[in-house]
Design a protein around this motif. Structure first.
Motif, short mmCIF file in Angstrom:
data_model
loop_
_atom_site.label_atom_id
_atom_site.label_comp_id
_atom_site.label_asym_id
_atom_site.label_seq_id
_atom_site.Cartn_x
_atom_site.Cartn_y
_atom_site.Cartn_z
N HIS A 78 0.85 -1.18 0.00
CA HIS A 78 0.00 0.00 0.00
C HIS A 78 0.89 1.25 0.00
N LEU A 85 -4.31 1.74 -2.25
CA LEU A 85 -4.10 0.32 -1.95
C LEU A 85 -3.14 -0.32 -2.95
N LEU A 111 -7.97 5.44 -1.77
CA LEU A 111 -8.78 5.45 -0.56
C LEU A 111 -9.39 6.84 -0.42
N PRO A 147 -10.94 4.44 5.52
CA PRO A 147 -11.46 3.30 4.73
C PRO A 147 -10.65 2.02 4.94
N MET A 148 -9.34 2.12 5.05
CA MET A 148 -8.57 0.90 5.23
C MET A 148 -8.92 0.24 6.56
N ILE A 170 -11.70 0.52 8.29
CA ILE A 170 -13.09 0.06 8.32
C ILE A 170 -13.24 -1.25 7.54
N ASN A 171 -12.52 -1.34 6.44
CA ASN A 171 -12.69 -2.51 5.57
C ASN A 171 -11.84 -3.71 5.97
N GLN A 172 -11.02 -3.55 7.00
CA GLN A 172 -10.10 -4.62 7.40
C GLN A 172 -10.78 -5.55 8.40
N ASP A 228 -2.87 -0.11 12.23
CA ASP A 228 -2.42 -0.50 10.89
C ASP A 228 -2.09 -1.99 10.92
N PRO A 229 -2.73 -2.80 10.08
CA PRO A 229 -2.50 -4.25 10.16
C PRO A 229 -1.07 -4.64 9.79
N HIS A 268 -19.21 -6.17 4.34
CA HIS A 268 -18.98 -6.15 2.91
C HIS A 268 -20.17 -6.80 2.21
#
Lengths: 366, 366, 366, 366
Positions: free
Chosen positions: A351, B12, B18, B75-76, B78-80, B91-92, D351
């Motif tokens: 990313h 991404l 994003l 967004p990152m 929320i979507n993870q 941060d993953p 999702h």
């Protein structure tokens, strides 16, 4: 001559204790106490193989003092998989880096000296060491508790504080060998067979080497202000021995040889091999720079690791497959200034903002 | 009167931008600029519902100035997903908390004032604000890049800096409503319908409220030293509106009402409702304590949230099923001192050291 | 001659569409339709580089028909990091392998033939193809919905069904090149430059190659029973091109050359290079065996990949650091029977039961 | 009367054994053997509390036979956190659901009967049971090994096979109590205090209940074909006792009471309470439908669980914050047909394709 103990560094939800094996090796001769820990970050397994190879080498050498070996030092981190890889760099619950949870900057050295005016020399060293250990243990029985990572780190640290030389074995993601070395100990760096040396300021930022080294530096400074010159009793370093997710027994033995050279220079081994003749480069920690991905992309890493590179030379190719037919699909990322690439990111998909490379700038030959 | 924009806060690996929606609402009257952001931590979705309810309420009220609403701000995060839940707190890749990556403590206010001796009053405010925005933007185009989290945070921060009032909507894991409020703004806390108030020192620790508020406090201090009294131009708060992983539209509307009261007190709404009559408790941030799990266990949470509790009252039951027949299977964990439990951990299975509860101690009624 | 489209394969919680780029390349000559997809498993990025290299090669060759290239086919899988690596093998919510969610075994071919007695030859092929596409699309608009993975897979599959040749580009974890090839198409395997060939039975187990190939095989069987001999209209294969988490542009070009040879053999390229002269080995899928870790350990992988090995030769060393001084610390794991190691696990730390190696047994030279 | 053992179900990378406690309770009277297991899915902790409550209740009752209690049955699943929640539904390495790895459909019952013509009645039951246990154990010592999940499941299954009644305690994500019950045992469902009953066909799909029940059903069928009527020796059920990530001791005791009623009906408890008078609904497993999210959204769950609902009634509100000012921001999702919502997804952010609800359709009152 080899004694096995274990320490408990935590407890899982199912009640299972997290135990870490502790091996103490000596040949009955007086000398320094050495602590070597491996695999605090779960994916950085190679240090375990180094400890094993080192133990075999020690058995063939003339050893003074005692060497404590602590492999598999973070069971929760090592056992935490996410997909095929080990998610062992941070606490999976909190995200906090396992190697930033040691205890430091918590001792008022001036006040402690004021409270112990009768101490000097070895007695002072002994008392200060006991104080460091006690500080860890006190926090572990705090009625409010400590975090999972602190529990792990304080237990290991209490053990490490009993030693004179502390080596913490890590690896990079994809990496050449490199060393975190306190600035004032940089002369020692030439006794390890490690090409890249990062010189740390005398500060505490949460890691084991700092936690072990820094209070002794503070003590030395405070004593100097009072007109006493006293050598620091403790040295501590972090060795980054190659890449994560890899066991390489041959390379481990090479690293074990390097450690015996270093221990030889510090009075632990009488018949240690001389350090390798090799180029060693150093830079200040503030000149150890991260290069972040300028955008999301697939990445081909190009730059060799551990070698000086000129500004403008290619580091990586960034592929943007979604741009075919309408933009630049392959972009070459060049080095912004002269530098030595030390490590790069482990994955080929990044990313925007990912740490692509870490590089030594403003480096010089040791 | 409602204008939609979007800002790009990252990219991404697949090249997808994003984007974060930005809604600006005004009724054409002059007045303060308000920034309200939600869902920076991925699982803390309720703030989005609050923004939606607030927008509906604003349409029925007499609004001065402009209210900028930024839902879905990360967004990152929320979507993870990781399993059924949202792994959105850090941060993953790096583990770094998304809400600790804002820019702060980077401005030498004295030097800036020295360099701008001609400025005062609104011109000074205007120039300082522009300087804050520019600092964010400069870092975003740094040739070495910034981290993924910094990219996100600096973009949001550059936008937030354009506003006079900044509200960052979060939630706890399982939590009563609570507020992070700068100490010097504690009078404002009585205008929100939030029972628990944590008074933050004037320091920067990485969060948005601090990043927005702290430079203005530094400016005020520096001006005072030079003999100028100037009110702070910016207020900033973090509102923790209930529990994560939950959308509750009715509760969101109640929270929207509370925010209108607060905005009424700050000249944004002429006909805002009065704040609710309710008990409000405050303590200093240093007295907001974490209670860590004394061992690994299954946990039944007992203590009501948001209410004063006496020392010795039960907080939780810890079940140790592996002890049946040979030890204490159910252990009650009691409150070590008088406190208000504010939140507890989200899961009923905990490792040793898990943050079981966060509690206000040494609290008082506002 | 190069046309770009995109298809939407899902929608994230923030509302963002998951779009996949689709490139169609032709030189205006009639011929077969080829579909090549890459990166369905998120960490298996190398196929993207192969598609890019292939497109460059196609531009220099005489192409008949059309080649559809679909890189980055699973945006959610590609963008899902967990630590430094890509957690892209399964849906992070459900755990279901992304490549096991295609639609198959759902058509009653006999009934369909009964219902379409007037069809034969190309008309039959055309109608059956349309039926396959329609089956995917019908399910996508089901009022009960389909799963996240089905949404992705059915969209890709509807597109793939429009083609005559389907190649799905994957990689292993650490792997030599290998091919999943339908048993009845094994003659084709010699036209690809891939040393290891796994011969799949004519069954459906959820993957794209099976989903594309299997209904045509069923159709052929049903027609044969009715006395009609009709060649299968569709071929489908999975190519495993090396290791995951790696982009290697030079290797990608080599793989692109191999694909042009295969396409040359199938009438798509007039001036394709001949396939490489090399040893190719095949075994039945049931003889492709998994070797599971006999215990938890650190692992040094020893066996070369892609070469025949004799029973008893060493595959890996297992290190058990917790056993020092009291048990076997280094255990060598030997091959239980003659085999070709094709891939090994990506990480050097394994729990008991981890798939250490996959090996071809009972193999023979093609 | 209470005996503790443990079984080892795996080994971690650090060498630590995964041990599961096994408690056997009896009062010395002959009778059936009952096996009750809890927490195979890591987040489904409530079953542990039920086992504890049940043990306390058993001590006050007149018990025949023996009750084996196996709490914390999947240590790896329970201890695997990802963020604050437990990622315990599937193997984190492979994604495979822990409850789909039991051994089944592997016995050729006809062949076994042919090979054992001399057996009948209890001797046949005894021999078949031994065969089932042996099948598990043989696979565990396979030279190619078994997967991590198979290691866990086969060990548990070998133990379970020694019993006559098998209860596997699970929970849903957010769920009302429900029961998976073999169709031919549906009369038993009225003896548990569980409102929703899913009637399973006599098939094996990987779960423990099926693995324990199905071979005995196959045996009964095969015997019937040979003219022998023999009652099935084993019953097996899965009980879903509320929601995951929750320990509720009071509710656990209620569930324990229900289990005593059931055991009373099966000759295990002489003085068991009568089952509760309550509405119980059943449907076939094929009529237990999943409703998938039609798009990505924030979700407010509306429908009460465990109660019949009419077609058209609201299930959930979907919020699309990115649509403000330009589309439908709040969409109500209505029930497509008459149904009983049994469970819904755990998170409020979904999702497209996420399993929002599972619902009983074509249900009837038991």
């Amino acid at each position: 001559m080899l004694n096995k103990e274990s320490i408990t560094v935590g407890q899982l939800a199912t009640g299972q204790a997290l135990d870490v094996p502790v091996y103490r090796y000596n040949q009955g001769r007086p000398g320094p106490k050495v602590y070597i820990q491996a695999n605090l970050h779960g994916a950085e397994v190679q240090g375990n193989a180094v400890l094993l190879a080192l133990l075999e080498r020690l058995k063939t050498l003339e050893v003074y003092g005692e060497v404590t070996l602590v492999p598999l030092s973070n069971p929760m981190g090592i056992n935490q998989k996410s997909g095929e890889f080990t998610l062992g760099r941070f606490d999976p619950v909190t995200g906090v880096n396992w190697n930033r949870q040691y205890l430091g900057d918590h001792i008022d050295v001036e006040a402690w000296l004021d409270a112990n005016p009768e101490l000097s020399g070895d007695a002072l060293t002994h008392a200060f060491r006991a104080h460091l250990v006690e500080q860890c243990e006190t926090r572990l029985v705090n009625p409010w508790g400590v975090s999972t990572g602190q529990h792990l780190c304080y237990r290991l640290q209490a053990l490490a504080h009993e030693h004179d030389i502390v080596l913490d074995l890590h690896t990079g993601p994809k990496s050449c060998r490199h060393l975190y070395c306190p600035e004032i100990l940089k002369a020692q760096a030439s006794h390890l067979n490690i090409p890249c040396v990062l010189l740390m300021p005398n500060e505490f930022a949460g890691a084991l080497d700092e936690a072990c080294f820094h209070p002794w530096w503070q003590l030395q400074q405070a004593l100097a202000k009072r007109g006493h010159n006293q050598a620091m009793a403790v040295q501590a370093y972090t060795l980054e021995l190659g890449s994560q997710e890899l066991i390489d027994i041959e390379a481990a033995d090479q690293d074990a040889i390097g450690i015996t050279s270093f221990l030889g220079n510090n009075g632990v081994i009488a018949d240690a091999p001389a350090p390798a003749k090799m180029d060693r480069y150093a830079c200040l920690l503030k000149d150890y720079r991260k290069l972040h991905a300028p955008g999301g992309a697939m990445v081909e890493y190009l730059a060799p690791l551990g070698e000086p590179l000129k500004a403008g030379e290619p580091l990586a190719r960034l592929l943007k497959l979604e741009q075919i037919g309408q933009g630049q699909v392959v972009e070459t990322l060049n080095l912004p200034q002269d530098a030595i690439p030390v490590l790069h990111f482990a994955s080929a998909a990044v990313h925007q903002g990912t740490e692509l490379y870490k590089l030594m700038t403003n480096y010089y030959k040791l």
